[in-house]
Each structure stands twice: as C-alpha cells, then as structure tokens.
Design an enzyme around this catalytic site. Structure first.
Site, PDB file in Angstrom:
ATOM      1  N   HIS A 108       0.816  -1.224   0.000  1.00  0.00           N
ATOM      2  CA  HIS A 108       0.000   0.000   0.000  1.00  0.00           C
ATOM      3  C   HIS A 108       0.841   1.261   0.000  1.00  0.00           C
ATOM      4  O   HIS A 108       0.362   2.333   0.349  1.00  0.00           O
ATOM      5  CB  HIS A 108      -0.965  -0.005   1.197  1.00  0.00           C
ATOM      6  CG  HIS A 108      -2.035  -1.042   1.054  1.00  0.00           C
ATOM      7  ND1 HIS A 108      -2.789  -1.496   2.114  1.00  0.00           N
ATOM      8  CD2 HIS A 108      -2.478  -1.740  -0.030  1.00  0.00           C
ATOM      9  CE1 HIS A 108      -3.645  -2.417   1.682  1.00  0.00           C
ATOM     10  NE2 HIS A 108      -3.472  -2.587   0.386  1.00  0.00           N
ATOM     11  N   THR A 176      -3.728  -7.505  11.545  1.00  0.00           N
ATOM     12  CA  THR A 176      -4.617  -6.905  10.549  1.00  0.00           C
ATOM     13  C   THR A 176      -6.033  -7.419  10.746  1.00  0.00           C
ATOM     14  O   THR A 176      -6.264  -8.576  11.077  1.00  0.00           O
ATOM     15  CB  THR A 176      -4.134  -7.173   9.107  1.00  0.00           C
ATOM     16  OG1 THR A 176      -5.047  -6.573   8.186  1.00  0.00           O
ATOM     17  CG2 THR A 176      -3.996  -8.645   8.802  1.00  0.00           C
TER      18      THR A 176
END
Ligand code: BV8
Length: 235
Positions: A108, A176
């Site tokens: 990302h 996560t």
C-alpha cells in the site's frame, strides 16, 4: 522441511510503537471519512486536507517512533530462517526496515515516498508535502502526491505477492483486521496452495475462522515465541 514463509502485516504490529491503528477506538480514520482522505477522489476534491492528513502521520513517524519487539522478531526470522521469508506489509511506516527486515513489499505504498502527478517520478520525502513541493525530475510545483495506494487503486507488486502465496509452506498474518482486499484474501490463496496458515492478532478478525491456527495477543509479546517455533520447525 519448510522452505518458504510469507508474512502479511497490518497496523496492529505498529500499535506498540505508538502508531494508531485504523479501526481501533482512537483509530486514524476517526475525524476523517475514508472517502475524504484515502481515495483519489478525496485528493482531487481537497488536496490540502489529504496532504495535511499524511503530513501529520509523516511527522509523527519521524518524531522518534521506534520499531518494537514484533518487528524485531520478524527481522530475526528472516535472518536465521533456512529458506525464503517474504514480508508483505499493508503499513506505510518504515518500522520493518528499521528493525532490519530486508525482503519487504509495501503493497500500500510508503509514507516517506512521494510520486509526481506529471512525470510519475518517485522520490523520498521527509518534509511536508504541499503546493510548494517541487518534483526533483520535472521541476513541477505542487504536483506531488503521497506514494500511497488509496481505495480503488491497485496495490503494488500483486503478481509477485500472488506467486509467493502460491509457493508458500507457511502464511503468517499479523495485526490486521482482514477487512481490506486484496490483502484480506491472501490467507485463502495460500491455503488453497497448500500452505499452513497462522493468524497472530490481538482479537478475533473477519478472517480468523479460515486460519489453521490463531495466536491471540500483542505482536510484541507473541511473535518472539512464534518465531522460535518457526525456526525450530525450519531448521
Ligand atoms: C483494489 C493506505 C482494485 C492508506 C490503505 C468489496 C469487496 C472486496 C473489495 C472491495 C469491496 N468494495 C471495495 C473494495 C476494494 C477495497 C476494499 O477492500 N474495501 C474494503 C473497505 C471493503 N480495496 C481497495 O480499494 C484496494 N484496491 O481493490 O484495487 C483494482 C483493480 C484494478 C484496477 C485498480 C484497482 C486498495 C486498498 C488499499 C487502501 N489503502 N492504506 C493509508 O494507510 O492511509 S488501507 C489500510 O486499511 C491499511 O493499509 C490496511 O490495508 C487496511 C486495514 O487496516 P489494518 O492494517 O488491518 O488495520 P486495522 O486497524 O483495520 O486492524 C488492526 C488489527 O490489529 C486489529 O484487528 C487489532 O485487533 C489488531 N491489533 C491492534 N493492536 C495490536 C493488534 N494485533 C497485534 N498486536 C497489537 N499490539
């Protein structure tokens, strides 16, 4: 004999270093709608707001934030494991690098990088980005965006990640919530390809039920022992 480990990390591994997670009680997104600060449309609508959001996070990261025992454990795994260790992170901080990990993919993007909207040049950045920021290659002014993958944009190095997941013996997901794709689908991909899948997270997540094993606790506390186990297994 285990010869290949793929690791996915999220905001939870940086929480003990003092970096807020996205969906925690005091999560980053609070005060900001995702659409306003983490989409290309939000950037086009109000570039100053988006630059401010990332400038604040960059300053915080550079204000003495340190890697924690979780990051250090993963660096030790890469150093000592007799096989391939690929670390795919959703995080845009540089704490894995600071802990000593080398084989890293920032799917990302990275908070300390910018990209020129005119010539696509990528460059390192430590100061605030704004209308006066100049591109080092084409000299354009105020045309630099954070080199970060926003919602609706394609994450980086997906072919390389998918190949690694298809060859992994172990897939380890750490810190996560498993809410954002395509990262949230990596566990299934690895499992279909025959990997043993482990989730290390503070609490149950959207994807917990599809992992072979779930280790509950703070990354800085559970990873050193988990890395010892993986090294024992792989030796
Ligand atoms: C794409 C950068 C396609 C920005 C980020 C419906 C179904 C499937 C997909 C979609 C859909 N609708 C829309 C989509 C696509 C969308 C998506 O998945 N949306 C979600 C909301 C449904 N995905 C995308 O847009 C992606 N791109 O799909 O492209 C495409 C195809 C062709 C051509 C072009 C495009 C791109 C997504 C990337 C967005 N960018 N980050 C920035 O950082 O500012 S997302 C951001 O949130 C993170 O990077 C991360 O990926 C994500 C999730 O955050 P986490 O890291 O998981 O953090 P969170 O706070 O959520 O959770 C922390 C966890 O840690 C918690 O579980 C907590 O319990 C735990 N924890 C806390 N403390 C600790 C701990 N664990 C251990 N120890 C601790 N101490």
């Amino acid at each position: 004999m285990t010869s290949s480990i793929v690791i996915l990390t999220g905001a939870g591994i940086s929480a003990e270093s003092g970096i807020q997670t996205f969906r925690g009680a005091d999560g980053l997104w609070e005060g900001h709608r995702v659409e306003d600060v983490a989409t290309p449309e939000g950037f086009a609508r109000d570039p100053e707001l988006v630059q401010r959001f990332y400038n604040e996070r960059r300053r915080h990261l550079l204000s003495g934030i340190e890697a924690n025992a979780g990051h250090l454990a993963l660096a030790r795994l890469e150093e000592e494991f007799q096989g391939e260790v690929l670390l795919v992170t959703q995080n845009i901080d540089n704490l894995h690098e600071r802990a000593g990990s080398k084989n890293i993919i920032h799917m990302h993007g990275e908070l300390l990088k910018a990209r020129c909207l005119d010539c696509d040049e990528e460059m390192l950045v430590e100061n605030d980005l704004g209308i006066e920021s100049e591109c080092l290659r084409c000299d354009s002014q105020g045309r630099l965006r954070p080199d970060i993958v926003w919602f609706g944009e394609m994450p980086y190095q997906m072919p390389r990640i998918e190949t690694a997941l298809g060859n992994a013996d172990v897939f380890l997901s750490i810190g996560t919530s498993g809410l954002v794709y395509p990262a949230a689908g990596f566990g299934q991909l690895a499992r279909y390809a025959g990997a043993r899948t482990i989730e290390a997270n503070l609490e149950e997540t959207a994807g917990s039920s599809s992992f072979d094993r779930c280790v509950r606790g703070k990354a800085g506390e559970v990873l050193p022992g988990l890395v010892d186990e993986l090294l024992e297994m792989g030796s």
